[in-house]
Motif scaffolding. Structure first.
Motif, PDB file in Angstrom:
ATOM      1  N   ILE A 104       0.833  -1.210   0.000  1.00  0.00           N
ATOM      2  CA  ILE A 104       0.000   0.000   0.000  1.00  0.00           C
ATOM      3  C   ILE A 104       0.862   1.252   0.000  1.00  0.00           C
ATOM      4  N   CYS A 105       1.904   1.284   0.812  1.00  0.00           N
ATOM      5  CA  CYS A 105       2.741   2.490   0.882  1.00  0.00           C
ATOM      6  C   CYS A 105       3.617   2.650  -0.359  1.00  0.00           C
ATOM      7  N   THR A 106       4.078   1.533  -0.920  1.00  0.00           N
ATOM      8  CA  THR A 106       4.781   1.614  -2.208  1.00  0.00           C
ATOM      9  C   THR A 106       3.812   2.063  -3.292  1.00  0.00           C
ATOM     10  N   GLY A 107       2.575   1.560  -3.233  1.00  0.00           N
ATOM     11  CA  GLY A 107       1.557   1.986  -4.178  1.00  0.00           C
ATOM     12  C   GLY A 107       1.262   3.472  -4.072  1.00  0.00           C
ATOM     13  N   ALA A 108       1.317   4.028  -2.868  1.00  0.00           N
ATOM     14  CA  ALA A 108       1.116   5.469  -2.706  1.00  0.00           C
ATOM     15  C   ALA A 108       2.162   6.251  -3.478  1.00  0.00           C
ATOM     16  N   THR A 109       3.416   5.816  -3.400  1.00  0.00           N
ATOM     17  CA  THR A 109       4.486   6.495  -4.145  1.00  0.00           C
ATOM     18  C   THR A 109       4.305   6.319  -5.644  1.00  0.00           C
ATOM     19  N   ALA A 110       3.956   5.108  -6.071  1.00  0.00           N
ATOM     20  CA  ALA A 110       3.798   4.843  -7.497  1.00  0.00           C
ATOM     21  C   ALA A 110       2.626   5.622  -8.092  1.00  0.00           C
ATOM     22  N   LEU A 111       1.540   5.768  -7.364  1.00  0.00           N
ATOM     23  CA  LEU A 111       0.345   6.419  -7.892  1.00  0.00           C
ATOM     24  C   LEU A 111       0.352   7.931  -7.717  1.00  0.00           C
ATOM     25  N   LEU A 112       1.024   8.411  -6.666  1.00  0.00           N
ATOM     26  CA  LEU A 112       0.955   9.841  -6.347  1.00  0.00           C
ATOM     27  C   LEU A 112       2.277  10.578  -6.504  1.00  0.00           C
ATOM     28  N   GLY A 113       3.366   9.892  -6.300  1.00  0.00           N
ATOM     29  CA  GLY A 113       4.662  10.532  -6.392  1.00  0.00           C
ATOM     30  C   GLY A 113       5.140  11.082  -5.056  1.00  0.00           C
ATOM     31  N   HIS A 114       6.446  11.298  -4.993  1.00  0.00           N
ATOM     32  CA  HIS A 114       7.099  11.748  -3.765  1.00  0.00           C
ATOM     33  C   HIS A 114       6.575  13.099  -3.302  1.00  0.00           C
ATOM     34  N   ALA A 115       6.384  14.028  -4.221  1.00  0.00           N
ATOM     35  CA  ALA A 115       6.019  15.397  -3.847  1.00  0.00           C
ATOM     36  C   ALA A 115       4.659  15.459  -3.165  1.00  0.00           C
ATOM     37  N   ARG A 116       3.702  14.700  -3.635  1.00  0.00           N
ATOM     38  CA  ARG A 116       2.366  14.762  -3.049  1.00  0.00           C
ATOM     39  C   ARG A 116       2.320  14.087  -1.685  1.00  0.00           C
ATOM     40  N   ILE A 117       3.149  13.080  -1.486  1.00  0.00           N
ATOM     41  CA  ILE A 117       3.200  12.427  -0.177  1.00  0.00           C
ATOM     42  C   ILE A 117       3.848  13.354   0.847  1.00  0.00           C
ATOM     43  N   THR A 118       4.984  13.945   0.511  1.00  0.00           N
ATOM     44  CA  THR A 118       5.639  14.858   1.443  1.00  0.00           C
ATOM     45  C   THR A 118       4.859  16.163   1.596  1.00  0.00           C
ATOM     46  N   GLY A 119       4.056  16.499   0.594  1.00  0.00           N
ATOM     47  CA  GLY A 119       3.213  17.684   0.727  1.00  0.00           C
ATOM     48  C   GLY A 119       2.154  17.514   1.794  1.00  0.00           C
ATOM     49  N   ALA A 120       1.663  16.289   1.951  1.00  0.00           N
ATOM     50  CA  ALA A 120       0.679  16.013   2.997  1.00  0.00           C
ATOM     51  C   ALA A 120       1.351  15.918   4.360  1.00  0.00           C
ATOM     52  N   ASP A 121       2.538  15.332   4.413  1.00  0.00           N
ATOM     53  CA  ASP A 121       3.312  15.234   5.650  1.00  0.00           C
ATOM     54  C   ASP A 121       4.763  14.978   5.275  1.00  0.00           C
TER      55      ASP A 121
END
Length: 542
Positions: free
Chosen positions: A300-317
């Motif tokens: 799931i967490c690898t999928g978050a990176t694959a689907l959203l990218g690094h910038a959107r994940i770090t943008g949230a937190d």
């Protein structure tokens, strides 16, 4: 695709309220009688191996697993996977090395295990102090995580609203521990584990379906979207700016492998099984459940990176702690149907219950240690000790609520690391020496607990987790002087060495006395207490 609004938000709020009402009702209905200590501390050892195993898995899967390790998986790839597998290894060590001896020698708390070999008030006090030192920091992490989760999912932005979430969750955790006791918190953990595994399986299936059921495609896409390229699939990305990346990774692994499975809120479940065979079966279910969840967490967490990218994940937190939720939301696509909104609400509720149930179990472990260990030399009447345990849940919970409310806006990774490192540096060597070394003396035990704990407390403020980097708890300060990310490489040897050296220097007469005492208790260590030694009200049945 990552905004939590509309039906998803409404369903999540309804699910949160329903779960709170249901779990509180379970705690009230299964709570112990006013004078029944065995029921409060162990639930009469009445849980089946399956239910006990799910409860152990629920205690073990905490905010540090879902939020912290999940974030490292999403942002650092291989390093996060290694840490996630280290968590499984820690539970395996508990299963094969400590589970049965703990069950055979313990009654209610870790102090019972240590006091069985060295019956002294100083040992009980030290065990209680280390229990609080190890669990209170993790409780703060969990409770602050509840506030952040509710604020993120519900769209709260005002600090007062976030503080209100923390206070409300704190009241719930105290209620779970005080009203439900061991059986009540176990039912909450079972409910949480089932929800977490069920919702995780659905989301993992959706993510794999998105990438044609190819894990290779998933990981290569994540590597490309992470911005790190092939480095995402190799070790060292998490500590790429460290002068000692290999040692930093090894230090963190040691803290998790030796510390996670030894924390008192996990080991206390060993005392709730009826027989050694039930302990083995319960741990088999626990290891299977945790392993399955770790695999889903990685997907799931690898999928978050694959689907959203690094910038959107770090943008949230910045630390990626919301990666699990983001990956679950992204798996459903840009629009949510009513059924998909309900499924996503199940995911958010499972994470919410994960944080809440874990902190309730830790509150119970702290309250048990305060009420039972500190009064062991002068036993109280059952009614008074049970009342004291409930008051201790309140005594521990209120400061935790206040600190969690104040610390929400800072990185709490140092507190989680502190708990794991204390477990590895003080609790693990104390248990291993007590259970398996014939010459281990009372002075050696106290030296292990004190030196291991003080070393961790002295070195942790000097790490980069506390200051010196933009992602530290105090990014505006710079007082990091310790060369490694965690103090485990220094504190773990210090704890083991202090116990060994103090015991060896105690002299031959002390060694002979301890060897004789160990041999007198060895039968119980290997086979469990005899029928006449078992406390009234206990049972060996399933």
């Amino acid at each position: 695709m990552t905004e939590f609004s509309g039906p998803a938000q409404s369903w999540s709020l309804a699910a949160f309220c329903s779960v709170v009402a249901l779990t509180l009702l379970l705690c009230v209905l299964t709570g112990p009688d006013a004078d029944d200590l065995a029921e409060f501390y162990t639930g009469y050892k009445s849980l089946s191996p399956l239910r006990n195993g799910l409860a152990i898995a629920g205690d073990y899967i905490s905010a540090a697993t879902v939020l912290t390790i999940g974030g490292i998986v999403a942002l650092c790839g291989y390093d996060g996977v290694v840490l996630a597998l280290s968590a499984v290894l820690s539970l395996l060590l508990l299963m094969f090395l400590l589970a049965e001896p703990l069950h055979n020698t313990g009654r209610y708390t870790m102090g019972d295990v240590l006091g069985h070999r060295h019956p002294a008030r100083s040992v009980r006090i030290a065990a209680c102090a280390v229990t609080l030192l190890a669990l209170v920091p993790m409780m703060i992490v969990q409770l602050a995580g509840v506030g952040e989760l509710l604020a993120y999912v519900m769209g709260f932005t005002e600090p007062a609203a976030k503080n209100g979430c923390v206070v409300g969750a704190g009241i719930l955790m105290i209620s779970y521990a005080a009203l439900g006791g061991m059986r009540g918190t176990a039912l909450v953990q079972i409910f949480k584990t089932v929800m977490l595994l069920g919702s995780g399986l659905v989301v993992s299936g959706l993510i794999l379906h998105t990438f044609g059921w190819s894990t290779e495609a998933l990981f290569w896409t994540a590597a490309r979207e992470s911005g790190a390229g092939p480095a995402y699939l190799r070790w060292g990305l998490q500590y790429s700016n460290s002068p000692h990346p290999a040692l930093d990774l090894a230090s963190t692994q040691c803290a998790i492998v030796l510390g996670a499975g030894c924390l008192p809120h996990v080991t206390m479940r060993m005392y709730t099984a009826g027989t050694p065979r039930q302990v083995r079966r319960a741990m088999s279910w626990a290891v299977s459940s945790v392993t399955l969840f770790i695999l889903m967490l990685v997907l799931i967490c690898t999928g978050a990176t694959a689907l959203l990218g690094h910038a959107r994940i770090t943008g949230a937190d910045a630390h990626g702690t919301t990666a699990y939720l983001l990956g679950a939301r992204a798996a459903f696509g840009s629009g949510l149907s009513r059924s998909e909104s309900l499924l996503f609400a199940t995911v958010t509720t499972a994470v919410f219950l994960t944080l809440l149930a874990s902190v309730a179990s830790m509150t119970l472990a702290c309250a048990n240690a305060l009420a039972h260990d500190l009064t062991a030399s002068r036993p109280l009447a059952p009614t008074r000790e049970l009342t004291l345990a409930r008051l201790c849940a309140l005594l521990v919970g209120i400061p935790v609520i206040l600190v969690a409310a104040l610390a929400q806006h800072r990185s709490l990774q140092p507190l989680a690391t502190l708990s794991f490192t204390l477990g590895a540096s003080a609790i693990a060597p104390a248990l291993l020496y007590t259970l398996f070394w014939r010459r281990y003396t009372r002075a050696g035990l106290l030296a292990t607990l004190i030196v291991g704990s003080l070393t961790v407390l002295a070195l942790t403020p000097g790490t980069t987790l506390v200051s010196g980097t933009p992602l530290s708890a105090f990014p505006e300060a710079d007082f990091d002087w310790f060369p490694y990310n965690t103090p485990a490489l220094a504190s773990i040897p210090a704890g083991f060495l202090a116990g060994w050296l103090t015991s060896v220097l105690s002299g031959k007469s002390s060694a002979d006395r301890e060897r004789a005492r160990y041999e007198s208790t060895e039968h119980r260590l290997l086979t469990g207490p005899s029928a006449r030694d078992r406390p009234a009200g206990g049972t060996d049945g399933s």
